[in-house]
Design a protein around this motif. Sequence first.
Motif, PDB file in Angstrom:
ATOM      1  N   MET A 107     123.698-118.339  18.156  1.00 55.72           N
ATOM      2  CA  MET A 107     123.179-119.575  18.756  1.00 55.72           C
ATOM      3  C   MET A 107     122.347-120.337  17.736  1.00 55.72           C
ATOM      4  N   SER A 108     121.553-119.622  16.996  1.00 57.79           N
ATOM      5  CA  SER A 108     120.739-120.253  15.959  1.00 57.79           C
ATOM      6  C   SER A 108     121.627-120.898  14.891  1.00 57.79           C
ATOM      7  N   ARG A 109     122.671-120.193  14.474  1.00 54.72           N
ATOM      8  CA  ARG A 109     123.585-120.754  13.468  1.00 54.72           C
ATOM      9  C   ARG A 109     124.330-121.971  14.021  1.00 54.72           C
ATOM     10  N   MET A 110     124.721-121.907  15.287  1.00 49.82           N
ATOM     11  CA  MET A 110     125.420-123.035  15.896  1.00 49.82           C
ATOM     12  C   MET A 110     124.501-124.257  15.982  1.00 49.82           C
ATOM     13  N   LEU A 111     123.252-124.036  16.348  1.00 42.00           N
ATOM     14  CA  LEU A 111     122.308-125.153  16.420  1.00 42.00           C
ATOM     15  C   LEU A 111     122.046-125.742  15.041  1.00 42.00           C
ATOM     16  N   ASP A 112     121.954-124.891  14.022  1.00 39.35           N
ATOM     17  CA  ASP A 112     121.796-125.384  12.647  1.00 39.35           C
ATOM     18  C   ASP A 112     122.997-126.229  12.238  1.00 39.35           C
ATOM     19  N   PHE A 113     124.189-125.735  12.534  1.00 43.03           N
ATOM     20  CA  PHE A 113     125.402-126.481  12.193  1.00 43.03           C
ATOM     21  C   PHE A 113     125.430-127.822  12.916  1.00 43.03           C
ATOM     22  N   SER A 114     125.147-127.796  14.209  1.00 43.84           N
ATOM     23  CA  SER A 114     125.191-129.046  14.976  1.00 43.84           C
ATOM     24  C   SER A 114     124.127-130.023  14.504  1.00 43.84           C
ATOM     25  N   ASP A 115     122.988-129.509  14.072  1.00 42.72           N
ATOM     26  CA  ASP A 115     121.945-130.382  13.555  1.00 42.72           C
ATOM     27  C   ASP A 115     122.349-130.995  12.215  1.00 42.72           C
ATOM     28  N   GLN A 116     123.027-130.225  11.380  1.00 41.81           N
ATOM     29  CA  GLN A 116     123.493-130.754  10.090  1.00 41.81           C
ATOM     30  C   GLN A 116     124.431-131.946  10.282  1.00 41.81           C
ATOM     31  N   TRP A 117     125.220-131.893  11.342  1.00 43.49           N
ATOM     32  CA  TRP A 117     126.196-132.946  11.585  1.00 43.49           C
ATOM     33  C   TRP A 117     125.717-133.981  12.596  1.00 43.49           C
TER      34      TRP A 117
END
Length: 135
Positions: free
Chosen positions: A67-77
């Motif tokens: 979940m943390s990695r997904m949120l980081d990815f979504s924030d990057q984009w």
Amino acid sequence: MEFVRHRVLPFTARAIAPLLLALSASGALAQDAREFPGAAMRFLNVELPQMENAIKERDRDYFESAMSRMLDFSDQWGFKVRDNPQLARYPMCTDAVSDFLVVGMCRIMTTAAACEPGMQQRFDTNLQKCRELAQ
């Protein structure tokens, strides 16, 4: 000398912080949205096998870190946390990235309220469409 340093650093940090926030916020928009499907598939190609293993092992800890990695990815984009209108033409990819964890958790906890009928099929369809765009 020590007294001056402590007074200057907080002032400098307060003066620079808005600039750093503006730069980081504009970072998602600076990326070429045409590259998003490929980036989404690279992200999912790493996460999905790990998730399959977590499901087999009934390892719920995976989902917290993912979940943390997904949120980081979504924030990057720039989706989920804030709206990036450049990604509007790729809803299949944003949905696939956003939904993969819920779909995986529903395979472990089949009675959870978030587990809607058809969710797995929607995810599979979005994943396939995103994969096609990424090629």
